[in-house]
Write a protein that holds these residues in place. Structure first.
Motif, PDB file in Angstrom:
ATOM      1  N   LYS A   7     117.842  57.496  27.337  1.00  0.00           N
ATOM      2  CA  LYS A   7     118.449  56.875  26.865  1.00  0.00           C
ATOM      3  C   LYS A   7     119.988  57.318  27.808  1.00  0.00           C
ATOM      4  O   LYS A   7     120.459  58.101  27.268  1.00  0.00           O
ATOM      5  N   TYR A   8     120.613  56.473  28.849  1.00  0.00           N
ATOM      6  CA  TYR A   8     121.529  57.448  29.508  1.00  0.00           C
ATOM      7  C   TYR A   8     121.877  55.909  29.842  1.00  0.00           C
ATOM      8  O   TYR A   8     122.660  54.473  28.994  1.00  0.00           O
ATOM      9  N   GLY A   9     124.046  56.068  29.888  1.00  0.00           N
ATOM     10  CA  GLY A   9     124.759  55.544  29.737  1.00  0.00           C
ATOM     11  C   GLY A   9     125.552  56.453  30.288  1.00  0.00           C
ATOM     12  O   GLY A   9     125.774  57.500  30.286  1.00  0.00           O
ATOM     13  N   THR A  10     127.143  56.003  30.101  1.00  0.00           N
ATOM     14  CA  THR A  10     128.194  56.407  30.981  1.00  0.00           C
ATOM     15  C   THR A  10     129.301  57.343  29.597  1.00  0.00           C
ATOM     16  O   THR A  10     128.756  57.015  28.614  1.00  0.00           O
ATOM     17  N   MET A  11     130.322  57.332  29.923  1.00  0.00           N
ATOM     18  CA  MET A  11     131.303  57.978  29.099  1.00  0.00           C
ATOM     19  C   MET A  11     131.387  57.338  27.679  1.00  0.00           C
ATOM     20  O   MET A  11     131.566  56.099  28.093  1.00  0.00           O
ATOM     21  N   ASN A  12     130.958  56.999  26.501  1.00  0.00           N
ATOM     22  CA  ASN A  12     132.116  56.310  25.391  1.00  0.00           C
ATOM     23  C   ASN A  12     130.853  55.349  25.401  1.00  0.00           C
ATOM     24  O   ASN A  12     131.554  54.323  25.172  1.00  0.00           O
ATOM     25  N   SER A  13     129.668  54.913  25.646  1.00  0.00           N
ATOM     26  CA  SER A  13     128.997  54.447  25.478  1.00  0.00           C
ATOM     27  C   SER A  13     128.590  54.394  24.084  1.00  0.00           C
ATOM     28  O   SER A  13     127.053  53.668  23.638  1.00  0.00           O
ATOM     29  N   GLY A  14     128.229  55.802  23.372  1.00  0.00           N
ATOM     30  CA  GLY A  14     128.106  55.729  22.299  1.00  0.00           C
ATOM     31  C   GLY A  14     126.463  56.727  21.918  1.00  0.00           C
ATOM     32  O   GLY A  14     125.651  56.491  20.953  1.00  0.00           O
ATOM     33  N   GLY A 111     102.003  65.456  20.394  1.00  0.00           N
ATOM     34  CA  GLY A 111     102.442  64.440  20.147  1.00  0.00           C
ATOM     35  C   GLY A 111     103.995  64.233  19.171  1.00  0.00           C
ATOM     36  O   GLY A 111     103.605  62.986  18.051  1.00  0.00           O
ATOM     37  N   ILE A 112     104.674  64.225  19.179  1.00  0.00           N
ATOM     38  CA  ILE A 112     106.220  64.226  18.531  1.00  0.00           C
ATOM     39  C   ILE A 112     106.791  63.401  19.987  1.00  0.00           C
ATOM     40  O   ILE A 112     107.360  63.522  20.688  1.00  0.00           O
ATOM     41  N   PRO A 113     107.281  62.679  19.174  1.00  0.00           N
ATOM     42  CA  PRO A 113     108.331  61.588  19.901  1.00  0.00           C
ATOM     43  C   PRO A 113     109.703  62.279  20.804  1.00  0.00           C
ATOM     44  O   PRO A 113     110.435  62.946  19.394  1.00  0.00           O
ATOM     45  N   VAL A 114     110.232  62.230  21.736  1.00  0.00           N
ATOM     46  CA  VAL A 114     111.140  62.679  22.426  1.00  0.00           C
ATOM     47  C   VAL A 114     112.119  61.328  22.864  1.00  0.00           C
ATOM     48  O   VAL A 114     111.946  60.731  23.248  1.00  0.00           O
ATOM     49  N   MET A 115     113.761  61.384  22.303  1.00  0.00           N
ATOM     50  CA  MET A 115     114.115  60.438  22.579  1.00  0.00           C
ATOM     51  C   MET A 115     115.321  61.655  23.446  1.00  0.00           C
ATOM     52  O   MET A 115     115.958  62.800  22.791  1.00  0.00           O
ATOM     53  N   ALA A 116     116.156  61.606  24.603  1.00  0.00           N
ATOM     54  CA  ALA A 116     116.799  62.475  25.328  1.00  0.00           C
ATOM     55  C   ALA A 116     118.019  61.290  25.819  1.00  0.00           C
ATOM     56  O   ALA A 116     117.717  60.427  26.387  1.00  0.00           O
ATOM     57  N   PHE A 117     118.938  62.450  25.175  1.00  0.00           N
ATOM     58  CA  PHE A 117     120.516  60.286  25.613  1.00  0.00           C
ATOM     59  C   PHE A 117     121.247  61.530  26.703  1.00  0.00           C
ATOM     60  O   PHE A 117     121.565  62.920  26.420  1.00  0.00           O
ATOM     61  N   ASN A 133     114.890  64.327  36.808  1.00  0.00           N
ATOM     62  CA  ASN A 133     114.020  64.834  36.181  1.00  0.00           C
ATOM     63  C   ASN A 133     113.324  63.710  34.898  1.00  0.00           C
ATOM     64  O   ASN A 133     112.249  63.282  34.720  1.00  0.00           O
ATOM     65  N   LEU A 134     114.572  63.077  34.176  1.00  0.00           N
ATOM     66  CA  LEU A 134     113.915  62.264  33.056  1.00  0.00           C
ATOM     67  C   LEU A 134     113.872  61.361  33.654  1.00  0.00           C
ATOM     68  O   LEU A 134     112.987  59.825  32.912  1.00  0.00           O
ATOM     69  N   LEU A 135     114.296  60.655  34.810  1.00  0.00           N
ATOM     70  CA  LEU A 135     113.786  59.356  35.592  1.00  0.00           C
ATOM     71  C   LEU A 135     112.702  59.276  36.291  1.00  0.00           C
ATOM     72  O   LEU A 135     112.188  58.378  36.138  1.00  0.00           O
ATOM     73  N   ILE A 136     112.440  60.471  36.314  1.00  0.00           N
ATOM     74  CA  ILE A 136     111.151  60.619  36.873  1.00  0.00           C
ATOM     75  C   ILE A 136     110.243  60.517  36.028  1.00  0.00           C
ATOM     76  O   ILE A 136     109.129  60.217  35.708  1.00  0.00           O
ATOM     77  N   LYS A 140     109.557  56.107  28.740  1.00  0.00           N
ATOM     78  CA  LYS A 140     110.776  54.093  28.285  1.00  0.00           C
ATOM     79  C   LYS A 140     111.865  54.659  28.985  1.00  0.00           C
ATOM     80  O   LYS A 140     112.966  56.035  28.743  1.00  0.00           O
ATOM     81  N   ILE A 141     112.789  54.297  29.651  1.00  0.00           N
ATOM     82  CA  ILE A 141     114.287  54.529  30.059  1.00  0.00           C
ATOM     83  C   ILE A 141     115.272  53.232  29.801  1.00  0.00           C
ATOM     84  O   ILE A 141     114.658  52.200  29.999  1.00  0.00           O
ATOM     85  N   GLU A 142     116.179  53.458  28.780  1.00  0.00           N
ATOM     86  CA  GLU A 142     117.290  52.612  28.072  1.00  0.00           C
ATOM     87  C   GLU A 142     118.251  52.589  28.688  1.00  0.00           C
ATOM     88  O   GLU A 142     118.061  53.487  28.635  1.00  0.00           O
TER      89      GLU A 142
END
Length: 198
Positions: A7-14, A111-117, A133-136, A140-142
């Motif tokens: 889950k990517y976003g620019t600065m200040n995206s929460g 079997g553990i879900p991972v959410m990287a921000f 590397n996360l994009l590769i 799921k990419i959000e």
């Protein structure tokens, strides 16, 4: 089925606020989580993540030598249930390739879900190693959206400031806050540096 989310976003995206919210939702149901953050980022204090809205959470620092897979595999909580329901990673752009591959093993083998921000691109519009590397490897990419500091368009880039002046050269990693970085749209980035610099 467990998946790796980026889950990517620019600065200040929460992004950090979202991690705190997700952790709260899991833990309110009695489902433990683990939160990792880069050791290099101590803006909220050592071993903590912090949101710009003022909320903080304890986190496990990650440096270049940390093996995330082995850490999670060997982790034994003091209390039942002895299961981690989700792994959350803050400022994931600072991860090394081996960290991202370790996250894929946590998903696929444990079997553990991972959410990287994290951020996708830096102040010079180059991908960070972790983001690349996360994009590769992410299932799921959000995009987490926010608005430009200077207009009402969606922010997709970031401008770094030095003594109040926009700069687009320098070391890729420089930890800073609102005084150092502003989220901007492509047009406002062009206005600052010219289209050939974007």
């Amino acid at each position: 089925m467990a998946q790796l989310y980026f889950k990517y976003g620019t600065m200040n995206s929460g992004k950090s606020f979202e991690i705190i919210k997700v952790a709260h939702n899991y833990e309110e149901q009695g489902k433990p989580v683990m939160i990792f953050s880069p050791a290099v980022d101590t803006r909220a204090g050592a071993e903590q993540i912090g949101s710009r809205v003022g909320m903080t959470r304890k986190s496990i620092p990650v440096d270049e030598h940390t093996n995330l897979y082995e850490f999670v595999k060997e982790y034994r909580p003091q209390f039942e249930p002895k299961r981690i329901y989700c792994i959350l990673v803050d400022e994931a752009q600072f991860l090394k390739k081996h960290h991202v591959l370790e996250l894929t093993r946590i998903v696929d083998e444990l079997g553990i879900p991972v959410m990287a921000f994290g951020l996708k691109n830096d102040f010079a519009n180059q991908l960070f190693e972790g983001s690349y590397n996360l994009l590769i490897y992410a299932d799921k990419i959000e995009e987490i959206k926010t608005i430009c500091w200077y207009c009402d368009r969606k922010a997709t880039m970031v401008i770094r400031f030095r003594d109040g002046v926009p700069v687009n050269v320098g070391e890729q990693i420089q930890i800073g806050g609102n005084e150092d970085y502003k989220p901007v749209c492509r047009r406002c980035y062009h206005d600052a540096f010219g289209p050939q610099q974007a």
